[in-house]
Write a protein that holds these residues in place. Structure first.
Motif, PDB file in Angstrom:
ATOM      1  N   ARG A 243       7.457  -0.024 -72.920  1.00  0.00           N
ATOM      2  CA  ARG A 243       6.150  -0.648 -73.139  1.00  0.00           C
ATOM      3  C   ARG A 243       5.138  -0.193 -72.095  1.00  0.00           C
ATOM      4  O   ARG A 243       3.992   0.127 -72.429  1.00  0.00           O
ATOM      5  CB  ARG A 243       6.254  -2.173 -73.149  1.00  0.00           C
ATOM      6  CG  ARG A 243       4.899  -2.812 -73.452  1.00  0.00           C
ATOM      7  CD  ARG A 243       4.992  -4.280 -73.812  1.00  0.00           C
ATOM      8  NE  ARG A 243       5.488  -5.086 -72.727  1.00  0.00           N
ATOM      9  CZ  ARG A 243       6.625  -5.779 -72.750  1.00  0.00           C
ATOM     10  NH1 ARG A 243       7.404  -5.772 -73.800  1.00  0.00           N
ATOM     11  NH2 ARG A 243       6.997  -6.496 -71.717  1.00  0.00           N
ATOM     12  N   ASP A 244       5.551  -0.141 -70.828  1.00  0.00           N
ATOM     13  CA  ASP A 244       4.617   0.268 -69.773  1.00  0.00           C
ATOM     14  C   ASP A 244       4.113   1.691 -70.006  1.00  0.00           C
ATOM     15  O   ASP A 244       2.923   1.974 -69.852  1.00  0.00           O
ATOM     16  CB  ASP A 244       5.283   0.179 -68.388  1.00  0.00           C
ATOM     17  CG  ASP A 244       5.455  -1.265 -67.925  1.00  0.00           C
ATOM     18  OD1 ASP A 244       4.851  -2.164 -68.546  1.00  0.00           O
ATOM     19  OD2 ASP A 244       6.204  -1.489 -66.952  1.00  0.00           O
ATOM     20  N   GLU A 245       5.034   2.580 -70.380  1.00  0.00           N
ATOM     21  CA  GLU A 245       4.661   3.979 -70.613  1.00  0.00           C
ATOM     22  C   GLU A 245       3.762   4.102 -71.843  1.00  0.00           C
ATOM     23  O   GLU A 245       2.746   4.801 -71.821  1.00  0.00           O
ATOM     24  CB  GLU A 245       5.937   4.818 -70.788  1.00  0.00           C
ATOM     25  CG  GLU A 245       5.713   6.306 -70.644  1.00  0.00           C
ATOM     26  CD  GLU A 245       7.007   7.107 -70.693  1.00  0.00           C
ATOM     27  OE1 GLU A 245       6.928   8.331 -70.563  1.00  0.00           O
ATOM     28  OE2 GLU A 245       8.096   6.507 -70.877  1.00  0.00           O
ATOM     29  N   ALA A 246       4.127   3.400 -72.910  1.00  0.00           N
ATOM     30  CA  ALA A 246       3.313   3.438 -74.135  1.00  0.00           C
ATOM     31  C   ALA A 246       1.919   2.879 -73.871  1.00  0.00           C
ATOM     32  O   ALA A 246       0.911   3.455 -74.318  1.00  0.00           O
ATOM     33  CB  ALA A 246       4.007   2.655 -75.248  1.00  0.00           C
ATOM     34  N   ASN A 247       1.851   1.776 -73.141  1.00  0.00           N
ATOM     35  CA  ASN A 247       0.552   1.176 -72.822  1.00  0.00           C
ATOM     36  C   ASN A 247      -0.312   2.132 -72.010  1.00  0.00           C
ATOM     37  O   ASN A 247      -1.514   2.267 -72.252  1.00  0.00           O
ATOM     38  CB  ASN A 247       0.729  -0.134 -72.047  1.00  0.00           C
ATOM     39  CG  ASN A 247       1.111  -1.300 -72.941  1.00  0.00           C
ATOM     40  OD1 ASN A 247       0.925  -1.261 -74.152  1.00  0.00           O
ATOM     41  ND2 ASN A 247       1.661  -2.342 -72.350  1.00  0.00           N
TER      42      ASN A 247
END
Length: 296
Positions: A243-247
């Motif tokens: 999620r952090d990378e996608a965000n």
């Protein structure tokens, strides 16, 4: 078509939640949630478990229309109820626009891509979707290699089916996912961009589609698609990124909003207390909303 829902999807601030795990991906989604395969003995029980999980997500206070524009549902979810209402009606009452996954999974890889399997009962599914007050649909193909004829076939198949969906007065989400692990990811995206533009330019003035795409390697590579008059919205899948990378990647792309599945539910667990569950979901929702709305 519901004009207020159309306006919300076109101009609203937020993201699209993807709760459409189907037969093949359901055991994995349940396992990540903490419900292992020994908790059910057949498909019916498995789908009961996943509907419980989805109900818990959808009814949570953090799952709200100030952050979430729409939600993509699995076909069984469309036919089930939440608190005495069909799922799409429950969502609409919350101010969230309901979509339905209509594809039947992926064919075997050929020419560097996986087309959709035939959707033999699509007309009947679309009729039922209208009965259940569904706004739009979603269907997924996958691109693994920068094979021009393979990518062309993916886009042509998607638009052929999309026209059938538009004829039923529903808005199709076209999802030609580029595998994030492809060694030719950026080249795939360049070819895909050009094929999509060609098909979009051929649509008539009253035809609208949405696009669900892998976050591009080159920032703002899909700007022309986002601004195209036949495109209602372009949303991004998380594709296996955390999620952090996608965000973080999402924030680099103006006008692109999230439509995450695994990245949305990654921190949710069946054994959470009500407070723990609501807090974990709220945190995920707010982070994806922020990445969708606030750009670098």
């Amino acid at each position: 078509m519901n004009s207020s829902q159309f306006e919300k999807i076109k101009n609203g601030k937020g993201f699209i939640a993807a709760l459409d795990q189907s037969g093949g991906s359901t055991p994995k989604a349940l396992a990540a949630y903490g419900v292992l395969e020994d908790a059910y003995t057949n498909d019916d029980e498995m789908f009961d478990q996943v509907h419980e999980m989805r109900t818990r997500i959808i009814t949570s206070p953090g799952f709200d229309s100030s952050h979430i524009l729409g939600t993509i549902l699995f076909e069984q979810t469309m036919d089930r109820e939440i608190e005495g209402k069909y799922t799409a009606d429950y969502l609409a009452d919350k101010g969230i626009v309901p979509f339905l996954k209509v594809d039947k999974g992926l064919a075997d890889q050929k020419d560097g891509v996986q087309l959709m399997k035939p959707i033999n009962d699509l007309d009947e599914t679309l009729r039922r979707a209208n009965e259940r007050n569904i706004f739009g649909t979603k269907m997924r193909s996958v691109i693994h290699e920068a094979n021009p004829s393979g990518i062309k076939a993916v886009v042509e198949q998607q638009f052929e089916v999309a026209k059938q969906i538009m004829a039923a007065d529903l808005v199709p989400i076209i999802e030609p996912e580029v595998d994030i692990h492809s060694g030719e990811k950026e080249k795939c995206e360049d070819i895909l961009h050009d094929e999509l533009i060609q098909q979009l330019n051929a649509l008539s003035e009253n035809e609208y589609v949405m696009l669900k795409l892998t976050i591009p390697t080159k920032n703002n590579a899909y700007k022309e698609l986002i601004e195209h008059p036949r495109v209602l919205r372009v949303v991004a899948l998380s594709g296996g990124y955390s999620r952090d990378e996608a965000n973080e990647k999402l924030k680099q792309n103006d006008g692109l909003i999230g439509s995450f599945s695994r990245a949305l539910a990654a921190d949710l667990r069946a054994n959470h207390s009500g407070e723990e569950f609501d807090e974990a979901l709220k945190s995920a929702v707010e982070s994806i909303y922020d990445a969708s709305v606030n750009k670098h």
